[in-house]
Design an enzyme around this catalytic site. Structure first.
Site, PDB file in Angstrom:
ATOM      1  CE  LYS A  70      -3.598  -2.307   2.232  1.00 47.85           C
ATOM      2  NZ  LYS A  70      -4.386  -2.932   3.395  1.00 47.85           N
ATOM      3  CD  GLN A 114      -3.987  -5.096   6.543  1.00 42.36           C
ATOM      4  OE1 GLN A 114      -3.865  -3.906   5.877  1.00 42.36           O
ATOM      5  NE2 GLN A 114      -4.165  -6.034   6.098  1.00 42.36           N
ATOM      6  CG  ASP A 137     -10.522  -0.722   5.063  1.00 32.49           C
ATOM      7  OD1 ASP A 137     -10.121  -1.262   4.040  1.00 32.49           O
ATOM      8  OD2 ASP A 137      -9.798  -0.721   6.022  1.00 32.49           O
TER       9      ASP A 137
END
Ligand code: GUN
Length: 316
Positions: A70, A114, A137
């Site tokens: 990322k 995460q 997200d």
């Protein structure tokens, strides 16, 4: 495209090469990233550099690898990138405080924590703490509701969004198709179902969500025109799950021990590729299928967050 007859010089007869198309996630993700790069450049010219913060609690090796990818993608696109690595023993309140400060950081448009987090962390509370306008997200209840309501202003989870883009770019018609999703997670299965049943070009499907309690899973899967595997079990889906000519999207990324491999493991999907590719019309490989799409859609969501947060002067 699917029938590619070649002459077998040995046998002197015509036969068809395996009538299967590989769905190339690397190529499609490169296109998405190129689109994002143009949008980032435009924003930067207007004085707004999109910013993404990625938070990792603990030292899970696979999670570390994901967040490195990322960060690399951010650097390549010119997105401001902040990586917050917290020790495994970080208390819930400390994590929530870190998120709260990212919520008010004007340079940060997107926040991602995460998953999975260590067992003592309440992931639901973490997700609810992230400002929905920065929730790239798409896990916050407000964004979940927007997906269900088909509100285009919300954020859609990156992996299902990437799967939808793959289907779209390969011209795979979802309208009226029977899409079977194996897995009911909040990250993939549920949002994937919402996307596929939504009204419009890249939806309009009839959707079944199967899971560990589904009776006669192979039979349910064999009724799929499009099978999306998101079970998290290496090579779980075999040829007995596939209708001849189905399209197969493999969301799994599993590390399996392999003494012969440089790192001591290799990556396999949730689908037994060799067995399934004999029967299907098109399939995503692992690696190089859905994986790169997830990262590309994260970049796309970050650009969207920047535009929405900083107003119409910032590229809309
Ligand atoms: N872990 C695996 N996939 C994801 C994802 O899409 N977002 C987050 N935050 N964690 C993940």
């Amino acid at each position: 495209m699917f029938s590619n007859p070649v002459l077998d010089p040995g046998a002197g007869v015509w036969f068809s090469m395996r009538p299967m198309q590989l769905i190339d996630g690397k190529a499609v993700s490169a296109r998405v990233l190129e689109e994002c790069k143009g949008q980032v450049d435009e924003l930067v010219n207007k004085g707004c550099r999109p910013g993404l913060a990625v938070v990792l609690v603990g030292d899970d090796a696979a999670s570390r690898a994901y967040i490195r990818s990322k960060e690399r993608a951010c650097n390549e696109l010119g997105i401001h990138s902040v990586k917050l690595e917290l020790p495994v023993e970080t208390a819930q309140e400390e994590l929530l405080a870190a998120i709260a400060s990212l919520n008010v950081d004007a340079d940060i448009d997107g926040i991602l924590v995460q998953s999975p987090t260590p067992g003592h962390i309440d992931e639901g509370a973490v997700v609810r703490t992230i400002d929905p306008a920065k929730d790239v997200d798409g896990f916050h209840p407000e964004n979940v509701a927007k997906l269900v309501l088909e509100d285009p202003g919300g954020f859609i989870p990156c992996t299902p969004l990437g799967c939808q883009r793959l289907l779209g770019d390969y011209g795979i018609n979802t309208k009226g198709a029977h899409v079977v999703i194996v897995g009911r997670s909040m990250i993939v299965g549920k949002p994937m179902a919402m996307l596929m049943m939504a009204k419009g070009m890249l939806g309009d499907a009839t959707v079944t969500v199967a899971h560990s309690r589904t009776v006669d899973l192979p039979a349910v899967c064999r009724s799929a025109d499009i099978l999306i595997a998101a079970v998290g079990r290496p090579e779980f889906i075999g040829s007995e799950h596939i209708k001849e000519g189905a399209v197969v999207i493999d969301v799994g990324i599993n590390r399996v021990k392999d003494e012969g491999a440089k790192r001591g493991y290799r990556l396999v999907g949730d689908v037994n590729f060799d067995a399934v590719s004999e029967r299907c019309k098109a399939i995503t490989p692992v690696p190089g299928g859905v994986g790169p799409m997830t990262i590309a859609m994260l970049m796309s969501n970050t650009v969207k967050a920047c535009r929405q947060r900083r107003g119409s002067g910032a590229g809309d």
